[in-house]
Write a protein that holds these residues in place. Structure first.
Motif: not given
Length: 181
Positions: A104-106, A140-145, A149-151
């Motif tokens: 989802f993040a990607l 949108i891409p900032i939240s994905g990054v 990172l949180h992973l």
């Protein structure tokens, strides 16, 4: 494992920045709305631009709060179902869950970046206030990054490994210690 420690600290720092950014967006929205309210009380007419300007902060609040809730394990989870599985399958299910979150993040990064690059329109808040759509699209891409990172926090993002009985006993013990003091 040595690399994970600084990445986890970075994840925590980025999470704190996201919290501050969300609070700032809410305060800015409230400030704009309060300005519109005071203007209406003072003059009897309305400012046409306040609603349009305030709503531009909603995507920032929504997407950044999604990353914050993920970091604290407050996302949607099927904890009851997963906890009914044997311990080995819990680990597999948790790994699959982290994999889906990563996918989802990607997708947020990949498609969000394309959306950001294609955002050429300008929000006409008023004649004087014109905000490029890139302002809202970049979140949108900032939240994905941030999610990626949180992973690095691994299974700590999931509730599957929390033992409810020991958690409750720990809270009771902490409460007993406070009462004795």
């Amino acid at each position: 494992m040595q690399l994970l420690k600084p990445l986890r600290r970075l994840s925590d720092a980025v999470n704190q920045v996201a919290i501050v950014a969300c609070v700032a967006c809410v305060l800015i929205m409230l400030g704009i709305s309060f300005t519109a309210f005071l203007y209406k009380l003072a003059t009897g007419s309305t400012l046409s631009w306040t609603y349009s300007l305030a709503r531009l902060f909603l995507p920032w609040i929504g997407f950044l709060s999604m990353t914050i809730s993920l970091r604290y394990g407050e996302h949607v989870a099927m904890t009851l179902l997963v906890r009914s599985l044997p311990r080995a399958l819990i680990t597999v299910a948790a790994g699959l869950c982290l994999g889906v979150i990563a996918l989802f993040a990607l997708m947020l990064v990949w498609y969000g970046w394309g959306y950001f690059q294609g955002a050429t329109q300008v929000y006409m808040v008023s004649d004087q206030i014109q905000i490029p759509a890139k302002f809202t699209a970049i979140v949108i891409p900032i939240s994905g990054v941030i999610i990626l990172l949180h992973l690095v926090q691994g299974f700590d993002l999931l509730e599957h490994f929390i033992d409810d009985d020991s958690l409750i006993e720990g809270l009771i013990d902490a409460n007993d210690l406070e009462e004795r003091s």
